[in-house]
Design a protein around this motif. Structure first.
Motif, PDB file in Angstrom:
ATOM      1  N   ALA A 189      48.582  27.187  41.856  1.00  0.00           N
ATOM      2  CA  ALA A 189      48.506  25.814  41.342  1.00  0.00           C
ATOM      3  C   ALA A 189      47.313  25.655  40.411  1.00  0.00           C
ATOM      4  O   ALA A 189      47.420  25.053  39.337  1.00  0.00           O
ATOM      5  N   ILE A 190      46.173  26.210  40.813  1.00  0.00           N
ATOM      6  CA  ILE A 190      44.954  26.086  40.003  1.00  0.00           C
ATOM      7  C   ILE A 190      45.121  26.830  38.675  1.00  0.00           C
ATOM      8  O   ILE A 190      44.728  26.342  37.616  1.00  0.00           O
ATOM      9  N   ALA A 191      45.763  27.989  38.725  1.00  0.00           N
ATOM     10  CA  ALA A 191      46.002  28.760  37.494  1.00  0.00           C
ATOM     11  C   ALA A 191      46.964  28.017  36.564  1.00  0.00           C
ATOM     12  O   ALA A 191      46.788  28.012  35.346  1.00  0.00           O
ATOM     13  N   ALA A 192      47.964  27.368  37.166  1.00  0.00           N
ATOM     14  CA  ALA A 192      48.943  26.640  36.344  1.00  0.00           C
ATOM     15  C   ALA A 192      48.327  25.392  35.718  1.00  0.00           C
ATOM     16  O   ALA A 192      48.662  25.017  34.588  1.00  0.00           O
ATOM     17  N   GLU A 193      47.407  24.738  36.449  1.00  0.00           N
ATOM     18  CA  GLU A 193      46.760  23.528  35.932  1.00  0.00           C
ATOM     19  C   GLU A 193      45.817  23.831  34.767  1.00  0.00           C
ATOM     20  O   GLU A 193      45.515  22.951  33.973  1.00  0.00           O
ATOM     21  N   ALA A 194      45.291  25.056  34.732  1.00  0.00           N
ATOM     22  CA  ALA A 194      44.301  25.387  33.702  1.00  0.00           C
ATOM     23  C   ALA A 194      44.660  26.715  33.039  1.00  0.00           C
ATOM     24  O   ALA A 194      44.014  27.741  33.269  1.00  0.00           O
ATOM     25  N   PRO A 195      45.706  26.701  32.195  1.00  0.00           N
ATOM     26  CA  PRO A 195      46.202  27.964  31.626  1.00  0.00           C
ATOM     27  C   PRO A 195      45.183  28.684  30.747  1.00  0.00           C
ATOM     28  O   PRO A 195      45.307  29.890  30.516  1.00  0.00           O
ATOM     29  N   GLU A 196      44.152  27.958  30.260  1.00  0.00           N
ATOM     30  CA  GLU A 196      43.153  28.599  29.391  1.00  0.00           C
ATOM     31  C   GLU A 196      42.079  29.300  30.218  1.00  0.00           C
ATOM     32  O   GLU A 196      41.239  30.022  29.689  1.00  0.00           O
ATOM     33  N   GLN A 197      42.109  29.096  31.562  1.00  0.00           N
ATOM     34  CA  GLN A 197      41.076  29.700  32.409  1.00  0.00           C
ATOM     35  C   GLN A 197      41.582  30.983  33.068  1.00  0.00           C
ATOM     36  O   GLN A 197      42.780  31.174  33.256  1.00  0.00           O
ATOM     37  N   THR A 198      40.634  31.850  33.419  1.00  0.00           N
ATOM     38  CA  THR A 198      40.963  33.072  34.139  1.00  0.00           C
ATOM     39  C   THR A 198      40.686  32.837  35.622  1.00  0.00           C
ATOM     40  O   THR A 198      39.560  32.517  36.005  1.00  0.00           O
ATOM     41  N   ILE A 199      41.729  32.956  36.433  1.00  0.00           N
ATOM     42  CA  ILE A 199      41.621  32.665  37.866  1.00  0.00           C
ATOM     43  C   ILE A 199      41.807  33.970  38.651  1.00  0.00           C
ATOM     44  O   ILE A 199      42.756  34.709  38.408  1.00  0.00           O
ATOM     45  N   LEU A 200      40.894  34.216  39.585  1.00  0.00           N
ATOM     46  CA  LEU A 200      40.986  35.427  40.404  1.00  0.00           C
ATOM     47  C   LEU A 200      41.258  35.035  41.857  1.00  0.00           C
ATOM     48  O   LEU A 200      40.435  34.378  42.497  1.00  0.00           O
ATOM     49  N   PHE A 201      42.437  35.428  42.344  1.00  0.00           N
ATOM     50  CA  PHE A 201      42.757  35.240  43.761  1.00  0.00           C
ATOM     51  C   PHE A 201      42.150  36.412  44.528  1.00  0.00           C
ATOM     52  O   PHE A 201      42.457  37.568  44.242  1.00  0.00           O
ATOM     53  N   TRP A 202      41.282  36.098  45.492  1.00  0.00           N
ATOM     54  CA  TRP A 202      40.639  37.172  46.256  1.00  0.00           C
ATOM     55  C   TRP A 202      41.453  37.395  47.523  1.00  0.00           C
ATOM     56  O   TRP A 202      41.493  36.540  48.396  1.00  0.00           O
ATOM     57  N   HIS A 203      42.121  38.558  47.581  1.00  0.00           N
ATOM     58  CA  HIS A 203      43.009  38.807  48.724  1.00  0.00           C
ATOM     59  C   HIS A 203      42.192  39.247  49.938  1.00  0.00           C
ATOM     60  O   HIS A 203      41.370  40.151  49.837  1.00  0.00           O
ATOM     61  N   THR A 204      42.464  38.608  51.077  1.00  0.00           N
ATOM     62  CA  THR A 204      41.621  38.818  52.259  1.00  0.00           C
ATOM     63  C   THR A 204      42.378  39.379  53.457  1.00  0.00           C
ATOM     64  O   THR A 204      41.793  39.598  54.516  1.00  0.00           O
ATOM     65  N   PRO A 223      40.733  47.579  43.996  1.00  0.00           N
ATOM     66  CA  PRO A 223      41.359  47.343  42.691  1.00  0.00           C
ATOM     67  C   PRO A 223      41.442  45.862  42.313  1.00  0.00           C
ATOM     68  O   PRO A 223      41.462  44.991  43.177  1.00  0.00           O
ATOM     69  N   ILE A 224      41.448  45.640  40.995  1.00  0.00           N
ATOM     70  CA  ILE A 224      41.752  44.320  40.443  1.00  0.00           C
ATOM     71  C   ILE A 224      43.008  44.477  39.609  1.00  0.00           C
ATOM     72  O   ILE A 224      43.127  45.435  38.848  1.00  0.00           O
ATOM     73  N   GLU A 225      43.958  43.558  39.792  1.00  0.00           N
ATOM     74  CA  GLU A 225      45.204  43.634  39.026  1.00  0.00           C
ATOM     75  C   GLU A 225      45.512  42.267  38.434  1.00  0.00           C
ATOM     76  O   GLU A 225      45.077  41.250  38.967  1.00  0.00           O
ATOM     77  N   ARG A 226      46.282  42.309  37.359  1.00  0.00           N
ATOM     78  CA  ARG A 226      46.768  41.046  36.799  1.00  0.00           C
ATOM     79  C   ARG A 226      48.069  40.708  37.514  1.00  0.00           C
ATOM     80  O   ARG A 226      48.980  41.534  37.574  1.00  0.00           O
ATOM     81  N   VAL A 227      48.152  39.510  38.090  1.00  0.00           N
ATOM     82  CA  VAL A 227      49.378  39.107  38.778  1.00  0.00           C
ATOM     83  C   VAL A 227      50.381  38.609  37.757  1.00  0.00           C
ATOM     84  O   VAL A 227      51.516  39.084  37.666  1.00  0.00           O
ATOM     85  N   ASP A 228      49.945  37.625  36.952  1.00  0.00           N
ATOM     86  CA  ASP A 228      50.862  36.934  36.063  1.00  0.00           C
ATOM     87  C   ASP A 228      50.025  36.020  35.171  1.00  0.00           C
ATOM     88  O   ASP A 228      49.243  35.229  35.701  1.00  0.00           O
ATOM     89  N   GLY A 229      50.176  36.133  33.850  1.00  0.00           N
ATOM     90  CA  GLY A 229      49.458  35.216  32.955  1.00  0.00           C
ATOM     91  C   GLY A 229      47.961  35.236  33.199  1.00  0.00           C
ATOM     92  O   GLY A 229      47.317  36.290  33.099  1.00  0.00           O
ATOM     93  N   ASN A 230      47.406  34.084  33.540  1.00  0.00           N
ATOM     94  CA  ASN A 230      45.946  33.967  33.734  1.00  0.00           C
ATOM     95  C   ASN A 230      45.512  34.177  35.185  1.00  0.00           C
ATOM     96  O   ASN A 230      44.364  33.922  35.531  1.00  0.00           O
ATOM     97  N   LEU A 231      46.440  34.613  36.033  1.00  0.00           N
ATOM     98  CA  LEU A 231      46.121  34.811  37.449  1.00  0.00           C
ATOM     99  C   LEU A 231      45.945  36.298  37.758  1.00  0.00           C
ATOM    100  O   LEU A 231      46.830  37.113  37.462  1.00  0.00           O
ATOM    101  N   TRP A 232      44.786  36.614  38.342  1.00  0.00           N
ATOM    102  CA  TRP A 232      44.443  37.987  38.713  1.00  0.00           C
ATOM    103  C   TRP A 232      44.234  38.079  40.220  1.00  0.00           C
ATOM    104  O   TRP A 232      44.092  37.053  40.887  1.00  0.00           O
ATOM    105  N   ILE A 233      44.218  39.301  40.732  1.00  0.00           N
ATOM    106  CA  ILE A 233      44.027  39.473  42.171  1.00  0.00           C
ATOM    107  C   ILE A 233      42.992  40.565  42.447  1.00  0.00           C
ATOM    108  O   ILE A 233      43.001  41.616  41.784  1.00  0.00           O
ATOM    109  N   LYS A 234      42.101  40.300  43.395  1.00  0.00           N
ATOM    110  CA  LYS A 234      41.134  41.304  43.869  1.00  0.00           C
ATOM    111  C   LYS A 234      41.659  41.793  45.204  1.00  0.00           C
ATOM    112  O   LYS A 234      41.789  41.034  46.167  1.00  0.00           O
TER     113      LYS A 234
END
Ligand code: PLP
Length: 324
Positions: free
Chosen positions: A287-302, A30-41
């Motif tokens: 931190a990366i998501a907060a620095e660039a709010p216009e970007q879509t950031i995907l945290f890949w959970h391992t 699954p892919i989910e939205r964590v918060d704002g522009n931060l997503w998780i795989k």
């Protein structure tokens, strides 16, 4: 865009599918939205037995071992590593004998539990005094699985994973990410993703969690080069791997203040993280998501979020010296 119309799929036609992977995981994860522009795989959910990023690698490694007619897997890792545990879980399940050269590491309850589980599942341990002497203890003609499962064959599991992500973006599960943030230990996960996503705008940012940093980065880049050859990737497509060295702290397995804060925040989103890898990577992703709010950031959970085995026997005294 990541869609079929613009992505030159033919350039990625894999040259490596001669051995089809063993089927262990359930896909797509699954892919989910964590918060704002931060997503998780959620590769933590890849298997209800034991999840995390070693599963996709083992699907290819164990299939390769089988194809070579091997009955024994020989590997190496930190004493309480997810790699040794995952290899034991799925290697023994597939009928292999699993032997592991174990190297001392920072002693946490989590690392101890991993080793207790691996021992309970029948790993054949060989205790090494240090990383320097460990490789010499690998012996016999078993199938060799390197540190973290990050051989070219193992890392192809994450080229597969990149293709899976592309399909999910195409299906509208999430927008095309500007960056993937993933923990970088032995490098196979980040390298595989970078090669699998070559030609897209998505950058792969590996968060270095082991040292020496220069060596870790060099290993990951070498793996990218070998994967490019193996997958016959067109030279027009350049894998985009960045290594972020800011989050390591004292070293592999040591907690950091940022990691501890990230652990608390992650638990509010219902995301379990570990000290060694994913606390640091999640801190970086936020931190990366907060620095660039216009970007879509995907945290890949391992990490695996499967429940640990109940009623593990205590760690036999002879293994205590593996934990500092
Ligand atoms: C092994 C591991 C990693 C590192 O992956 P590499 O492919 O070795 O870079 C990251 N996170 C977790 C939880 C792991 O167990």
């Amino acid at each position: 865009m990541l869609g079929a119309k613009t992505f030159p799929l033919h350039l990625l036609t894999p040259g490596f599918v001669s051995v089809s992977p063993l089927k262990i995981g359930t896909y797509p994860t699954p892919i989910e939205r964590v918060d704002g522009n931060l997503w998780i795989k959620r590769d933590d959910l890849v298997s209800p037995i034991y999840g995390g990023n070693k599963v996709r690698k083992l699907e290819r490694l164990l299939a390769d071992a089988e194809a070579q007619g091997k009955r024994r897997i020989v590997t190496i890792g930190a004493a309480g590593s997810h790699h040794v545990l995952a290899t034991t879980v799925f290697g023994t399940k597939a009928g292999f004998e699993v032997e592991a050269v174990l190297v001392p590491q920072q002693g946490t309850d989590h690392a101890r539990a991993n080793l207790r589980a691996a021992l309970a599942l029948g790993v054949k341990p060989i205790i090494a005094a240090s990383w320097d002497v460990a490789p010499a203890l690998l012996r016999g003609d078993g199938y060799r699985v390197p540190l973290g499962g990050s051989s070219v064959v193992g890392s192809l599991g994450y080229v597969d994973a990149a293709h899976e992500l592309r399909e999910q973006v195409r299906a509208g599960v999430m927008p095309e990410p500007d960056a993937i943030v993933v923990a970088l230990g032995s490098g196979g996960t980040a390298a595989g993703l970078a090669v699998g996503l070559a030609g897209l705008k998505t950058r792969v940012i590996g968060i270095a969690v082991s040292s020496p940093l220069r060596l870790v980065e060099a290993m990951a880049r070498r793996l990218v080069r070998k994967l490019v050859q193996e997958t016959k990737l067109s030279s027009e497509l350049v894998p985009n791997l960045e290594v972020d060295r800011r989050w390591l702290g004292r070293g592999y397995g040591y907690a950091t203040r940022e990691g501890d804060h990230a652990t608390a925040r992650a638990s509010r989103f219902g995301i379990p993280v570990d000290v060694t890898y994913t606390a640091k990577a999640f801190a970086a992703a936020q931190a990366i998501a907060a620095e660039a709010p216009e970007q879509t950031i995907l945290f890949w959970h391992t990490l695996s979020s499967a429940p640990v085995m109940p009623d593990l026997p205590p760690l036999p005294a002879e293994y205590e010296r593996l934990f500092k």
